[in-house]
Design a protein around this motif. Structure first.
Motif, PDB file in Angstrom:
ATOM      1  N   SER A 517     -49.308  -9.133  -6.181  1.00  0.00           N
ATOM      2  CA  SER A 517     -49.982  -8.310  -5.174  1.00  0.00           C
ATOM      3  C   SER A 517     -49.086  -8.060  -3.974  1.00  0.00           C
ATOM      4  O   SER A 517     -49.076  -6.966  -3.397  1.00  0.00           O
ATOM      5  CB  SER A 517     -51.272  -9.003  -4.720  1.00  0.00           C
ATOM      6  N   SER A 518     -48.303  -9.089  -3.599  1.00  0.00           N
ATOM      7  CA  SER A 518     -47.363  -8.919  -2.490  1.00  0.00           C
ATOM      8  C   SER A 518     -46.329  -7.853  -2.811  1.00  0.00           C
ATOM      9  O   SER A 518     -45.999  -7.012  -1.958  1.00  0.00           O
ATOM     10  CB  SER A 518     -46.675 -10.252  -2.185  1.00  0.00           C
ATOM     11  N   ALA A 519     -45.820  -7.863  -4.044  1.00  0.00           N
ATOM     12  CA  ALA A 519     -44.811  -6.884  -4.440  1.00  0.00           C
ATOM     13  C   ALA A 519     -45.379  -5.467  -4.383  1.00  0.00           C
ATOM     14  O   ALA A 519     -44.723  -4.527  -3.922  1.00  0.00           O
ATOM     15  CB  ALA A 519     -44.296  -7.194  -5.844  1.00  0.00           C
ATOM     16  N   VAL A 520     -46.628  -5.291  -4.851  1.00  0.00           N
ATOM     17  CA  VAL A 520     -47.255  -3.961  -4.812  1.00  0.00           C
ATOM     18  C   VAL A 520     -47.441  -3.492  -3.372  1.00  0.00           C
ATOM     19  O   VAL A 520     -47.152  -2.336  -3.033  1.00  0.00           O
ATOM     20  CB  VAL A 520     -48.607  -3.996  -5.548  1.00  0.00           C
ATOM     21  N   LEU A 521     -47.915  -4.394  -2.506  1.00  0.00           N
ATOM     22  CA  LEU A 521     -48.114  -4.027  -1.105  1.00  0.00           C
ATOM     23  C   LEU A 521     -46.798  -3.692  -0.423  1.00  0.00           C
ATOM     24  O   LEU A 521     -46.704  -2.718   0.344  1.00  0.00           O
ATOM     25  CB  LEU A 521     -48.809  -5.171  -0.370  1.00  0.00           C
ATOM     26  N   TYR A 522     -45.760  -4.482  -0.700  1.00  0.00           N
ATOM     27  CA  TYR A 522     -44.430  -4.187  -0.148  1.00  0.00           C
ATOM     28  C   TYR A 522     -43.974  -2.793  -0.557  1.00  0.00           C
ATOM     29  O   TYR A 522     -43.433  -2.026   0.248  1.00  0.00           O
ATOM     30  CB  TYR A 522     -43.418  -5.223  -0.626  1.00  0.00           C
ATOM     31  N   GLY A 523     -44.184  -2.456  -1.830  1.00  0.00           N
ATOM     32  CA  GLY A 523     -43.767  -1.149  -2.314  1.00  0.00           C
ATOM     33  C   GLY A 523     -44.502  -0.010  -1.632  1.00  0.00           C
ATOM     34  O   GLY A 523     -43.899   1.015  -1.268  1.00  0.00           O
ATOM     35  N   LEU A 524     -45.790  -0.160  -1.406  1.00  0.00           N
ATOM     36  CA  LEU A 524     -46.574   0.879  -0.747  1.00  0.00           C
ATOM     37  C   LEU A 524     -46.142   1.063   0.711  1.00  0.00           C
ATOM     38  O   LEU A 524     -46.037   2.197   1.200  1.00  0.00           O
ATOM     39  CB  LEU A 524     -48.061   0.522  -0.814  1.00  0.00           C
ATOM     40  N   ILE A 525     -45.893  -0.049   1.397  1.00  0.00           N
ATOM     41  CA  ILE A 525     -45.465   0.046   2.798  1.00  0.00           C
ATOM     42  C   ILE A 525     -44.077   0.677   2.889  1.00  0.00           C
ATOM     43  O   ILE A 525     -43.793   1.479   3.797  1.00  0.00           O
ATOM     44  CB  ILE A 525     -45.502  -1.339   3.454  1.00  0.00           C
ATOM     45  N   TRP A 526     -43.201   0.355   1.942  1.00  0.00           N
ATOM     46  CA  TRP A 526     -41.868   0.971   1.944  1.00  0.00           C
ATOM     47  C   TRP A 526     -41.976   2.477   1.719  1.00  0.00           C
ATOM     48  O   TRP A 526     -41.287   3.266   2.374  1.00  0.00           O
ATOM     49  CB  TRP A 526     -41.003   0.338   0.868  1.00  0.00           C
ATOM     50  N   LEU A 527     -42.837   2.908   0.784  1.00  0.00           N
ATOM     51  CA  LEU A 527     -43.027   4.343   0.550  1.00  0.00           C
ATOM     52  C   LEU A 527     -43.583   5.027   1.798  1.00  0.00           C
ATOM     53  O   LEU A 527     -43.220   6.171   2.104  1.00  0.00           O
ATOM     54  CB  LEU A 527     -43.970   4.558  -0.634  1.00  0.00           C
ATOM     55  N   THR A 528     -44.443   4.330   2.522  1.00  0.00           N
ATOM     56  CA  THR A 528     -44.944   4.872   3.789  1.00  0.00           C
ATOM     57  C   THR A 528     -43.805   5.095   4.771  1.00  0.00           C
ATOM     58  O   THR A 528     -43.743   6.139   5.450  1.00  0.00           O
ATOM     59  CB  THR A 528     -45.982   3.909   4.394  1.00  0.00           C
ATOM     60  N   TYR A 529     -42.897   4.151   4.842  1.00  0.00           N
ATOM     61  CA  TYR A 529     -41.744   4.273   5.739  1.00  0.00           C
ATOM     62  C   TYR A 529     -40.847   5.432   5.310  1.00  0.00           C
ATOM     63  O   TYR A 529     -40.317   6.170   6.158  1.00  0.00           O
ATOM     64  CB  TYR A 529     -40.972   2.963   5.749  1.00  0.00           C
ATOM     65  N   VAL A 530     -40.699   5.619   4.005  1.00  0.00           N
ATOM     66  CA  VAL A 530     -39.899   6.736   3.492  1.00  0.00           C
ATOM     67  C   VAL A 530     -40.483   8.062   3.972  1.00  0.00           C
ATOM     68  O   VAL A 530     -39.768   8.942   4.489  1.00  0.00           O
ATOM     69  CB  VAL A 530     -39.835   6.700   1.950  1.00  0.00           C
ATOM     70  N   VAL A 531     -41.782   8.222   3.814  1.00  0.00           N
ATOM     71  CA  VAL A 531     -42.430   9.478   4.216  1.00  0.00           C
ATOM     72  C   VAL A 531     -42.290   9.704   5.718  1.00  0.00           C
ATOM     73  O   VAL A 531     -41.971  10.818   6.174  1.00  0.00           O
ATOM     74  CB  VAL A 531     -43.914   9.451   3.802  1.00  0.00           C
ATOM     75  N   ILE A 532     -42.489   8.646   6.498  1.00  0.00           N
ATOM     76  CA  ILE A 532     -42.406   8.777   7.953  1.00  0.00           C
ATOM     77  C   ILE A 532     -41.002   9.208   8.382  1.00  0.00           C
ATOM     78  O   ILE A 532     -40.840  10.115   9.216  1.00  0.00           O
ATOM     79  CB  ILE A 532     -42.798   7.453   8.633  1.00  0.00           C
ATOM     80  N   LEU A 533     -39.975   8.572   7.809  1.00  0.00           N
ATOM     81  CA  LEU A 533     -38.601   8.917   8.214  1.00  0.00           C
ATOM     82  C   LEU A 533     -38.219  10.325   7.778  1.00  0.00           C
ATOM     83  O   LEU A 533     -37.523  11.048   8.510  1.00  0.00           O
ATOM     84  CB  LEU A 533     -37.616   7.900   7.643  1.00  0.00           C
ATOM     85  N   LEU A 534     -38.651  10.746   6.593  1.00  0.00           N
ATOM     86  CA  LEU A 534     -38.330  12.099   6.144  1.00  0.00           C
ATOM     87  C   LEU A 534     -39.008  13.136   7.035  1.00  0.00           C
ATOM     88  O   LEU A 534     -38.421  14.177   7.348  1.00  0.00           O
ATOM     89  CB  LEU A 534     -38.749  12.280   4.691  1.00  0.00           C
TER      90      LEU A 534
END
Length: 560
Positions: A517-534
């Motif tokens: 579950s931690s790995a899935v949450l980490y992945g979602l938060i990282w994708l959020t950061y990707v969208v924000i920076l783009l």
């Protein structure tokens, strides 16, 4: 024979692996990190480097297209060869990642901490005793001497110099092993590992001529094969020595020595067969006069990168040093995956862009998108490193997880430092890099001495982060005076702040979750950061088209 006037050289400090520097040695399986050897710009930039540009000068004229095509051919050759070198450079961190959990489960934390300190000491002693001869060999072999007979005599002289210096250093370390153990660990019980470290220094130094010769003769395939063989032999030997033979720290060091031995016994007979064993005093003096001044730069880099291991063991404990070294290794992956490939391509790209009238604007775009790549990679690798620490390593190491993100952020500042240095490279004032590195190294030591007694491993990590931030700040100030570029510092700081906030949110949300579950949450938060920076970057397509003209003969896709 060509004149032997020395050329200026840059020092590229940082915790990335130095696989593309002329004096590089393949990373041994149990090595935690290794400081960067200063590189010579003539080896990184195209042979016909353009003159420093002016911001008001014309862009590259049409008649220069043939010359530009020549640059493209050189760039393609460089990329092809460097891709092969990159295979061996990536094998090192992967091998370390495989071996580190085994070592941490086999050795006690104190033993692993002592091993980290010894590896740092080996790096320092080897770098000093090599006297910059790896870099000096490239100049002598490829520039000062032209006939094959002279070049082989240079190679033979290099072997003689390193053999004499290394034997003396090894004997001194072996005879003074008890004293060195007392100096490093306040205990004479670790005399045997120090003696094993002396053997590693000997074999590492003797591997320099063979590997440098392969690089000078442009034999990347053979070089990569030999480097990977070094790693695999070191890995297998280490597992054998620390497993069935139960040799502990000494076994880990003997495993590293075994990997270097493969290089030495594979290449030294070939060198002796081709070049014989002759010694030319004039050539020796020529190489020493070029190489010895590089030692000061090397020591500055070592202090900036690896001195924290010794200081942490001195003001903290060996157990803290062990946890810090593992976390540092995981945080340092950014240097291998992002910064090293960038540093490989950057010199050629930088000089190509510098010829253009709008070079400062293009450098601004490069900074924007490279900083985006660095921040995204640092954020993702920080989360992944924390996950790997919890899954692969003993519970006693888990407390060092904050160090991973701090080291990864240090790599971000080191990455933008390379871009900031565009001015001193174009204006050929690369000695500034040596001065800046020395200042950052002193700052790092002062911070370590102040913070380690208060906060232990976190103090060492904060010292590393602040030292690299200080280094990049100095580089920005100095380069902005000699070659102004409108770097988007506000954008970078905003993106950095958002990343820090999201990291703390992730750390809060994963509390009590299972690893999956931690790995899935980490992945979602990282994708959020990707969208924000783009969304924050907002690169117009017309600006992307401008970048295409900076790389003659190469197309850039019009997509985000």
């Amino acid at each position: 024979m060509k004149p032997t006037t020395q050329q200026p050289y840059p020092a590229y400090p940082g915790p990335q692996y130095p696989q593309y520097a002329p004096g590089y040695q393949p990373t041994p399986a149990v090595q935690i990190a290794r400081p960067v050897q200063p590189a010579q710009p003539a080896l990184a930039a195209p042979p016909a480097a353009p003159a420093p540009p002016t911001t008001s000068g014309p862009s590259t004229p049409a008649p220069a297209q043939e010359k530009s095509n020549g640059y493209v051919g050189q760039l393609r050759t460089l990329v092809k060869s460097s891709g092969i070198y990159a295979l061996s450079s990536l094998a090192g961190p992967l091998t370390s990642l495989v071996l580190a959990p085994v070592l941490t489960h086999t050795l006690s934390r104190d033993e692993y901490g002592a091993l980290s300190v010894l590896l740092a000491a080996i790096s320092l002693i080897a770098g000093i005793t090599q006297l910059g001869l790896g870099n000096a060999f490239f100049r002598a072999y490829g520039y000062d001497y032209e006939s094959r007979r002279e070049r082989l005599r240079v190679l033979s002289t290099l072997v003689g110099l390193l053999l004499a210096i290394s034997i003396v250093a090894t004997l001194a370390m072996s005879l003074g092993a008890a004293f060195i153990a007392l100096l490093l660990f306040q205990s004479a019980l670790l005399t045997a590992p120090v003696q094993a470290a002396a053997l590693v220094v000997l074999l590492q130094n003797l591997s320099v001529p063979g590997l440098a010769w392969l690089r000078a003769e442009n034999r990347p395939t053979l070089y990569a094969t030999l480097s990977i063989a070094n790693l695999l032999v070191g890995l297998v030997a280490t597992l054998l020595f620390i497993g069935p033979l139960h040799l502990g720290m000494t076994g880990a060091l003997l495993g590293t020595a075994s990997g270097y031995a493969i290089v030495v016994f594979s290449m030294l007979p070939v060198i002796l067969w081709e070049a014989g064993l002759t010694f030319d005093r004039e050539m020796a003096g020529n190489m020493l006069s070029f190489g010895v001044p590089l030692v000061a730069s090397f020591v500055s880099v070592w202090v900036l990168q690896l001195s924290d291991r010794y200081l942490l063991s001195r003001f903290g404990s060996l157990a803290e040093t062990a946890s810090y070294s593992i976390a540092y290794t995981l945080g340092n992956v950014l240097g291998v995956l992002v910064i090293s490939p960038f540093n490989l391509a950057w010199p050629t790209t930088m000089f190509s862009v510098a010829r253009r009238r709008d070079a400062p604007q293009i450098f601004r775009l490069i900074f924007r998108w490279f900083s985006v790549a660095l921040l995204l990679a640092a954020f993702g690798l920080s989360l992944a490193g924390k996950f790997l620490l919890e899954v692969l390593f003993p519970d006693s190491y888990h407390g060092a997880s904050p160090v991973i993100s701090l080291v990864a952020m240090s790599m971000v500042f080191y990455g933008i430092y390379n871009v900031f240095n565009v001015g001193i490279s174009i204006k050929r004032k690369t000695w500034y890099a040596v001065v800046l590195t020395a200042e950052a190294a002193i700052f790092n030591v002062v911070l370590n001495v102040l913070l380690i007694p208060l906060t232990g491993a976190l103090g060492a990590a904060f010292s590393t982060l602040l030292a690299y931030a200080f280094l990049s700040f100095l580089a920005y100030l100095v380069n902005n005076q000699m070659y102004p570029v409108p770097f988007e510092i506000g954008f970078f700081l905003s993106a950095l702040t958002i990343g820090i906030a999201l990291y703390f949110i992730a750390a809060f949300l994963v509390q009590g979750l299972d690893p999956l579950s931690s790995a899935v949450l980490y992945g979602l938060i990282w994708l959020t950061y990707v969208v924000i920076l783009l969304l924050l970057a907002r690169l117009p397509l017309r600006q992307l088209a401008r970048l295409r003209h900076s790389f003659p003969g190469r197309s850039v896709k019009r997509s985000l």
